[in-house]
Motif scaffolding. Structure first.
Motif: not given
Length: 435
Positions: A203-216, A218-220, A395-407
């Motif tokens: 809910x917090x992410x949604x209120x801040x406008x961070x939605x599914x299609x997030x161009x910020x 690293x990997x799209x 590390x394996x899971x983040x690779x599958x999800x195409x996300x970084x540790x930072x994200x």
């Protein structure tokens, strides 16, 4: 600070920093092991051969069958649509609300039912991706939702067929339902804390406008990756749940080995849902996929356990354990701290439990702690510091999800380090009351 302990601390920090840079665990584990070996001025090749490789190979020898059969079970649930059937059933039950914690629930049901926590990622990620897309929720929460489902309450709850529960049973001679009453209370508390956190964050992410299609990010994702591949020809939810129930009954009531129990569930699932795969050749491909997934999962984990094998044979590790023994803390808190530290050093809950129980079971017995409490505290504590950034499965899971540790790592840390420590804060007082 003791120089030996400082070298180990520096190694863990190096491991974490390089993991944040998305370097494979297959490279990181031997690299950081060499750092430790050089730091202690020991022969590099000799220690890699005599410490690193035996620890990694021993882990594979002990647990390959659990990984392998669990991966086959996971592949059956993925390609027959059984996992998606459970997901749709639970989504309908919740009115398509609470999507993020619901993914955690679905993952937990699958892992508690016998799908290896190391391979469930491959089963649940495509389902989670579509659920998040439909609900328009940021992808950053997918890793935490999936991993908190397989690495927390479903891993440590009484009766779970997880490797952690099996290690405790084998090492301590305790039953799968050890310390039943406080374990149930702690499991419920842990589940609720994670559920509320994930929903609040969504809910917090949604209120801040961070939605599914997030161009910020690293990997799209490509259009092909987010294309819905779901089918309406899914097994009935009752059929999908039946093999899971069979595994739990076989493991906990009939007392069959976990490998046998999951194999029975896999065969039953294949028989009940045979027509959901188009041909014999299709079934061969299903099992080939499961076998391949098991290899990737156990190698990523075992190679980090190899690092733990180097660490546990250093003087710094011995000094650390001796230092912990001299701490003026309650016996149960001592169990929690030592297992958590070992899991952090190994970057693996199962690897850390194995190291801790091998080194300290006699100490736990001398301290007069009920081994059923040691079993459950160890299982919960192993799922805390193992989630530092260098964990191979993470590390394996983040690779599958195409996300970084930072994200994505922040929510992983809250759900799988902080909340399990809070869970120990529920369990230990209940155990001290004799429940």
């Amino acid at each position: 600070m003791n120089v030996g302990i400082f070298i180990l601390l520096a190694a863990l920090i190096l491991f974490g920093v390089l993991a944040f840079r998305q370097i494979s665990a297959l490279i990181l584990a031997p690299l950081v092991s060499i750092f430790v070996i050089v730091g202690y001025r020991l022969p590099v090749l000799e220690n890699l051969k005599n410490q690193f490789m035996p620890a990694a190979s021993s882990y594979i020898t002990k647990y390959f069958l659990i990984f392998f059969i669990g991966a086959l079970f996971g592949a059956v649930y993925q390609f027959t649509g059984a996992a998606e059937s459970i997901a749709r059933f639970l989504s309908k039950m919740s009115g398509d609300k609470f999507v993020v914690p619901l993914v955690m629930c679905i993952t937990g049901i699958l892992t508690f039912g016998g799908v290896s926590g190391f391979v469930v990622f491959f089963v649940i990620y495509p389902i989670a991706l579509q659920m998040f897309r439909k609900a328009n929720i940021t992808r950053m929460l997918i890793p935490a939702a999936i991993s908190s489902g397989c690495w927390t309450w479903s891993m440590t709850a009484p009766g779970s067929p997880s490797i952690q529960n099996v290690i405790a049973m084998t090492s301590l001679g305790t039953p799968s339902t050890a310390a039943l009453v406080p374990s149930i209370v702690a499991t419920i508390g842990e589940f609720l804390m994670i559920f509320l956190w994930l929903e609040w964050r969504a809910r917090k992410f949604t209120k801040r406008g961070r939605l599914f299609n997030d161009k910020s990010l690293k990997y799209q994702l490509t259009d092909e990756e987010i294309k819905e591949n779901g089918s309406d020809d899914l097994p009935h939810p009752l059929i999908a749940f039946l093999p899971i129930v069979t595994i739990l009954v076989s493991f906990n009531l009939i007392k069959l080995p976990v490998e046998t129990s999951v194999l029975i569930g896999t065969v039953l699932a294949a028989v009940l849902m045979f027509r959901k795969v188009s041909s014999i050749e299709g079934w061969v491909n299903v099992f080939n996929k499961g076998a391949a997934d098991s290899g990737v999962a156990i190698l990523n984990t075992a190679i980090v356990v190899g690092f733990g094998g180097v660490v546990k044979n250093t003087q710094g590790f011995s000094d650390l354990i001796e230092g912990l023994k001299n701490w003026n803390v309650s016996p149960m808190l001592f169990v929690a701290i030592t297992v958590a530290v070992c899991a952090g050093a190994c970057g693996s809950a199962s690897g850390g439990m194995g190291v801790a129980f091998d080194a300290l079971t006699s100490t736990f017995v001398k301290m007069g702690i009920n081994l059923q409490y040691v079993h459950r505290i160890g299982a919960i504590a192993a799922g805390t510091l193992d989630t530092l950034p260098h964990q191979g499965a993470q590390i394996t899971l983040l690779g599958i999800c195409k996300l970084t540790h930072k994200e994505a790592y922040y929510d992983i840390a809250i759900t799988q380090i902080l909340i399990p420590f809070l869970t120990l804060g529920i369990f230990i007082p209940l155990a001290n009351m004799g429940l």
